[in-house]
Design an enzyme around this catalytic site. Sequence first.
Site, PDB file in Angstrom:
ATOM      1  N   CYS A 112       0.814  -1.222   0.000  1.00 20.26           N
ATOM      2  CA  CYS A 112       0.000   0.000   0.000  1.00 20.26           C
ATOM      3  C   CYS A 112       0.850   1.276   0.000  1.00 20.26           C
ATOM      4  CB  CYS A 112      -0.962  -0.014   1.180  1.00 20.26           C
ATOM      5  SG  CYS A 112      -2.073  -1.423   1.109  1.00 20.26           S
ATOM      6  N   HIS A 251      -3.592   6.938   1.401  1.00 20.69           N
ATOM      7  CA  HIS A 251      -3.932   5.563   1.027  1.00 20.69           C
ATOM      8  C   HIS A 251      -5.340   5.243   1.521  1.00 20.69           C
ATOM      9  CE1 HIS A 251      -4.115   1.403   0.469  1.00 20.69           C
ATOM     10  NE2 HIS A 251      -3.962   1.090   1.747  1.00 20.69           N
ATOM     11  N   ASN A 281     -10.203  -0.644  -1.109  1.00 19.03           N
ATOM     12  CA  ASN A 281      -8.757  -0.485  -0.916  1.00 19.03           C
ATOM     13  C   ASN A 281      -8.052  -1.126  -2.108  1.00 19.03           C
ATOM     14  OD1 ASN A 281      -6.071  -0.819  -0.199  1.00 19.03           O
ATOM     15  ND2 ASN A 281      -6.493  -1.417   1.910  1.00 19.03           N
TER      16      ASN A 281
HETATM   17  N1  COA Z   1     -18.986  -8.459   8.664  1.00 22.63           N
HETATM   18  C1  COA Z   1     -19.470  -8.563   9.898  1.00 22.63           C
HETATM   19  N2  COA Z   1     -18.689  -8.706  10.993  1.00 22.63           N
HETATM   20  C2  COA Z   1     -17.370  -8.740  10.802  1.00 22.63           C
HETATM   21  C3  COA Z   1     -16.779  -8.632   9.521  1.00 22.63           C
HETATM   22  C4  COA Z   1     -17.637  -8.495   8.428  1.00 22.63           C
HETATM   23  N3  COA Z   1     -17.206  -8.364   7.163  1.00 22.63           N
HETATM   24  N4  COA Z   1     -15.428  -8.681   9.651  1.00 22.63           N
HETATM   25  C5  COA Z   1     -15.174  -8.816  10.960  1.00 22.63           C
HETATM   26  N5  COA Z   1     -16.344  -8.862  11.638  1.00 22.63           N
HETATM   27  C6  COA Z   1     -16.551  -8.984  13.078  1.00 22.63           C
HETATM   28  C7  COA Z   1     -15.376  -9.621  13.778  1.00 22.63           C
HETATM   29  O1  COA Z   1     -15.488 -11.034  13.716  1.00 22.63           O
HETATM   30  C8  COA Z   1     -15.537  -9.098  15.178  1.00 22.63           C
HETATM   31  O2  COA Z   1     -16.542  -9.825  15.833  1.00 22.63           O
HETATM   32  P1  COA Z   1     -16.411 -10.147  17.416  1.00 22.63           P
HETATM   33  O3  COA Z   1     -16.419  -8.791  18.090  1.00 22.63           O
HETATM   34  O4  COA Z   1     -17.617 -10.982  17.668  1.00 22.63           O
HETATM   35  O5  COA Z   1     -15.096 -10.864  17.568  1.00 22.63           O
HETATM   36  C9  COA Z   1     -16.081  -7.677  14.952  1.00 22.63           C
HETATM   37  O6  COA Z   1     -16.638  -7.675  13.624  1.00 22.63           O
HETATM   38  C10 COA Z   1     -15.034  -6.599  15.054  1.00 22.63           C
HETATM   39  O7  COA Z   1     -13.887  -7.004  14.289  1.00 22.63           O
HETATM   40  P2  COA Z   1     -12.645  -6.076  14.107  1.00 22.63           P
HETATM   41  O8  COA Z   1     -11.645  -6.772  13.239  1.00 22.63           O
HETATM   42  O9  COA Z   1     -12.192  -5.585  15.441  1.00 22.63           O
HETATM   43  O10 COA Z   1     -13.329  -4.865  13.296  1.00 22.63           O
HETATM   44  P3  COA Z   1     -12.738  -3.472  12.942  1.00 22.63           P
HETATM   45  O11 COA Z   1     -13.643  -2.417  13.404  1.00 22.63           O
HETATM   46  O12 COA Z   1     -11.286  -3.355  13.314  1.00 22.63           O
HETATM   47  O13 COA Z   1     -12.825  -3.454  11.354  1.00 22.63           O
HETATM   48  C11 COA Z   1     -11.302  -3.713   9.498  1.00 22.63           C
HETATM   49  C12 COA Z   1     -12.095  -4.418  10.593  1.00 22.63           C
HETATM   50  C13 COA Z   1     -10.497  -4.732   8.743  1.00 22.63           C
HETATM   51  C14 COA Z   1     -12.300  -3.037   8.578  1.00 22.63           C
HETATM   52  C15 COA Z   1     -10.374  -2.651  10.147  1.00 22.63           C
HETATM   53  O14 COA Z   1      -9.674  -3.216  11.223  1.00 22.63           O
HETATM   54  C16 COA Z   1      -9.374  -2.067   9.190  1.00 22.63           C
HETATM   55  O15 COA Z   1      -9.726  -1.347   8.265  1.00 22.63           O
HETATM   56  N6  COA Z   1      -8.082  -2.308   9.446  1.00 22.63           N
HETATM   57  C17 COA Z   1      -7.001  -1.699   8.718  1.00 22.63           C
HETATM   58  C18 COA Z   1      -6.841  -2.238   7.342  1.00 22.63           C
HETATM   59  C19 COA Z   1      -5.612  -1.585   6.755  1.00 22.63           C
HETATM   60  O16 COA Z   1      -5.283  -0.459   7.035  1.00 22.63           O
HETATM   61  N7  COA Z   1      -4.878  -2.285   5.950  1.00 22.63           N
HETATM   62  C20 COA Z   1      -3.616  -1.700   5.557  1.00 22.63           C
HETATM   63  C21 COA Z   1      -3.427  -1.552   4.204  1.00 22.63           C
HETATM   64  S1  COA Z   1      -3.767  -2.982   3.259  1.00 22.63           S
END
Ligand code: COA
Length: 330
Positions: A112, A251, A281
């Site tokens: 990224c 990004h 993304n």
């Molecule tokens: N739909 C529904 N629930 C989902 C889900 C989806 N697509 N993906 C994850 N969950 C659930 C998880 O299982 C978790 O459930 P739990 O609380 O029962 O364990 C809950 O949602 C929260 O998960 P979490 O991973 O903490 O969510 P989040 O708010 O952090 O969002 C991302 C997840 C991936 C969207 C976020 O962390 C993110 O954008 N991270 C950075 C990505 C990034 O910058 N990448 C770098 C460049 S590639």
Amino acid sequence: MARSAVLCGLGSYLPTRVVTNADIAAELDTTDEWITTRTGIRQRHVVDPEQCTSGLAVAAGREALDSAGLDIVDYVVVATTTPDRLCPATGPTVAARLGLGTVPAFDISAVCSGFLYGLQSGRALIGAGLAETVLLIGAESFTSLVDPADRGTRPIFGDGAGAVVLRAGAADEPGAILAVTLHSDGTEADLITVEGGGARARLGGDPTPAYIRMQGRSTFVTAVTRMEEVTRHTLTEVGWTVNEVDRIAGHQANARILHSLAKHLGLPAEAAITHLREVGNTAGASIPLALHHGQRTGLLRPGHRVVLPAFGAGATWGAAALTWPNLKQP
Ligand code: COA
């Protein structure tokens, strides 16, 4: 006045096939509401196998060359995580299909942050007098790395390409790349990985499929911290205060990351261009796609002071700063 790299052309290409959140929710345990509120993404464009990364890169590169009014360049650099093949690099294929003859062409693998690493490379080639013009393309068929059954990554990623042309010029011209700050920290390599296909997996006889695995929450927190640090450092280097920044064209990983970054810096959320709503993304393609979106929609106007922060797998991160030029509308 020191010799500088000046952004003078811009192009983009998105595959025509669109996958909405509802399409994904029909196949996985997720909802449009979860994806929209947690990421800001509503849809993504997805490539066909016949087109793949080089096809996207050629289309974006051609538009950037047209916008710069050039039909030849001294170097072609392709930032990609998803080359057409593990070997050879995609850059030479792209250069040949653009009719650029035997121009030097290579790939950059910094996920990224790849566009920023490419920007620094192009800037260095021009600054050292080794090139007058560089075509830099960020291109990804990132959905090829996504496990169709993984609700943690499938809603996030999309495909596309964005391109810029850099030419030699002066540091006080609009479009001059005023600073690029880059970092990496390999101790954080496990945050985002694709094991399958690499030498480690092949030598170990590991049949792991080449799917991306991401520690989303840790990545989120680290991304905001690193991007704030590197943005502040870059602003100091160019002598701008935070209040003088008009736009963050960062990004496009998550709208909440971009809005948190703006908030931590003390800027309004609207300062951050959020193109990911339409494209998701797109890793190495996301900054040039965001720039193209900004130019097309008028969010970026000539004279705007713009910073381009990124964080991604590696871990790699960085930021660049420029004053937006008066480009021929792509
Ligand atoms: N739909 C529904 N629930 C989902 C889900 C989806 N697509 N993906 C994850 N969950 C659930 C998880 O299982 C978790 O459930 P739990 O609380 O029962 O364990 C809950 O949602 C929260 O998960 P979490 O991973 O903490 O969510 P989040 O708010 O952090 O969002 C991302 C997840 C991936 C969207 C976020 O962390 C993110 O954008 N991270 C950075 C990505 C990034 O910058 N990448 C770098 C460049 S590639």
